[in-house]
Design an enzyme around this catalytic site. Sequence first.
Site, PDB file in Angstrom:
ATOM      1  CD  GLU A 202      25.945  50.551  31.400  1.00 43.28           C
ATOM      2  OE1 GLU A 202      26.291  49.438  32.126  1.00 43.28           O
ATOM      3  OE2 GLU A 202      27.013  51.328  31.359  1.00 43.28           O
ATOM      4  CD  GLU A 325      26.522  55.191  32.831  1.00 44.89           C
ATOM      5  OE1 GLU A 325      27.406  54.202  33.458  1.00 44.89           O
ATOM      6  OE2 GLU A 325      25.315  54.953  32.821  1.00 44.89           O
TER       7      GLU A 325
HETATM    8  O1  AHR Z   1      28.000  54.852  37.042  1.00 45.21           O
HETATM    9  C1  AHR Z   1      27.988  53.482  37.616  1.00 45.21           C
HETATM   10  C2  AHR Z   1      27.281  52.486  36.879  1.00 45.21           C
HETATM   11  O2  AHR Z   1      28.055  52.099  35.621  1.00 45.21           O
HETATM   12  C3  AHR Z   1      25.843  52.995  36.264  1.00 45.21           C
HETATM   13  O3  AHR Z   1      24.964  52.638  36.692  1.00 45.21           O
HETATM   14  C4  AHR Z   1      25.687  52.101  34.960  1.00 45.21           C
HETATM   15  O4  AHR Z   1      25.217  52.406  33.946  1.00 45.21           O
HETATM   16  C5  AHR Z   1      27.358  51.509  34.737  1.00 45.21           C
HETATM   17  O5  AHR Z   1      27.603  50.259  34.359  1.00 45.21           O
END
Ligand code: AHR
Length: 521
Positions: A202, A325
Amino acid sequence: MKLTTLKHALVAGLATAALAGASAAAAQTAVTATLRADQPGAVIQPEVYGQFAEHLGRGIYEGVWVGEDSKIPNTKGYRTDVVEALKAIKVPLVRWPGGCFADDYHWREGVGPRDKRPVKVNVLWGGVEEPNSFGTNEFMDFAELIGAKTYVAGNVGTGSPQEMAEWVEYMVSPTNSTIANQRRANGRDKPWKLDYFGVGNENWGCGGQMTAAHYTNLYRNFAEFVRVPKGTKTEKIAGGANSDDYNWTETMMASAAKNMDQISVHYYTIPTSKWDHKGSATKFDEQLWADTMVQALRMDELVTKHTAIMDKYDPEKRVGLSVDEWGIWHDVEPGTNPGFLYQQNTMRDAVAAGATLNIFHKHAQRVRLTAIAQMVNVLQAMILTDKDKMVLTPTYWVYDLYKPFQGATSLPVELNTPAYTVGKSSVPAVSASAGKDAAGVVHVALVNLDPNKSATVTIKLSGVTGKTAKGRVLTGPTMSAHNTFEAPNAVKPAAFTNASIKGDTLTATLPSKSVVVLDLN
Ligand code: AHR
């Protein structure tokens, strides 16, 4: 609204929903479909069933790692109950150490004698102490212990290409370099298999607040130094877009496609669509159930659109789309640390997970890896722990049901389903996917998104030799049915007996709010 009034309104709302549910109980949805086993698609890579484990809350510490001296039964420091539960669902891949944590992580602080490792502050997640007792050796050995592939996310935000290169060397070098010998001194002779390496996380946000153009240049620079020994392969995964930021994917693919094996994308389902009030994991009405399904099914549109951009620059589909994710993000459980992202998990999460996995099956050609967030005690977890107790969530059971799809060949299912609609939220009432495993057995996954009506699904089988349909079902008495430490088996799969094959037609009657997986033998 005063709190007591709000409570009454909520209870009244739930009661009305329950009554509506009861009157609709007899009603049924009729769905027809064609399963085209004679038109096989791509292989559903096992890594599509990957898990994400970050240094966040009780995800690693307590959830996976309790240390060798803990009273909680453990195998070399890893809690035995969790290890066994993860092995049982054949976790194919674990992504570590973050998440946002990755771009603040310096690997050298997590190797060597544990009592000499620096204690840091986990500034991102609750401001708690990070003892660094779970580091590279502990992660790589953990993956070996549960039989999972390794996906390590590197630090671009506060790291350097040199630090990244040396971390990779530490993990995979077979030479007698000083860094490889450091690994040996720390108890590991043979290089580990580093299957995937993520270059940052990210980087448009917590990973450095970069523009797409800036990260693209940095990616090319950092990725160049992710060097592994001849004859071995570590796939490089580029940090990708925040959900529908298509410009990010376009910019990356235009200038760095040849430097990557996969590009990531992150997408979270927020039931209320509001980051500052996502809603309770367990207390919700039918409108929020339906809203959640709409948000979860957006995954199809996102994957389709990112794929279309990738197709422009990579028509041979060499580069994978790594959804590393995803999952449902609720408000934390009352009374828990807001920075720990600890949430319960109900039939709503299970139904959304099943429907999302069906989307990944459909896109198997591009989507070769995903990591649900997260594995234990964080967000849409497989497992919850409380001291020595462990609970398997409804989402865990979906992953258990879907095991036969790991490595199966995706088969198209043409579905003709009515919509399930509440207010402005409308989704197909039933979601389906199919796959053929190495032994030639066809597996069919059916998800009934309607929490009130059962669904009769009639599927014309084209190119299927199986004559019987047997499997398991996951459902619950209410939309919010879930497992607790006091009642750990409230939601659990059962044998499914409502399916049969006559001639070339499979018929299955799905209970409301259910996930069913059938084996056609
Ligand atoms: O999964 C929680 C958080 O969500 C992670 O650390 C991040 O990559 C995302 O924004």
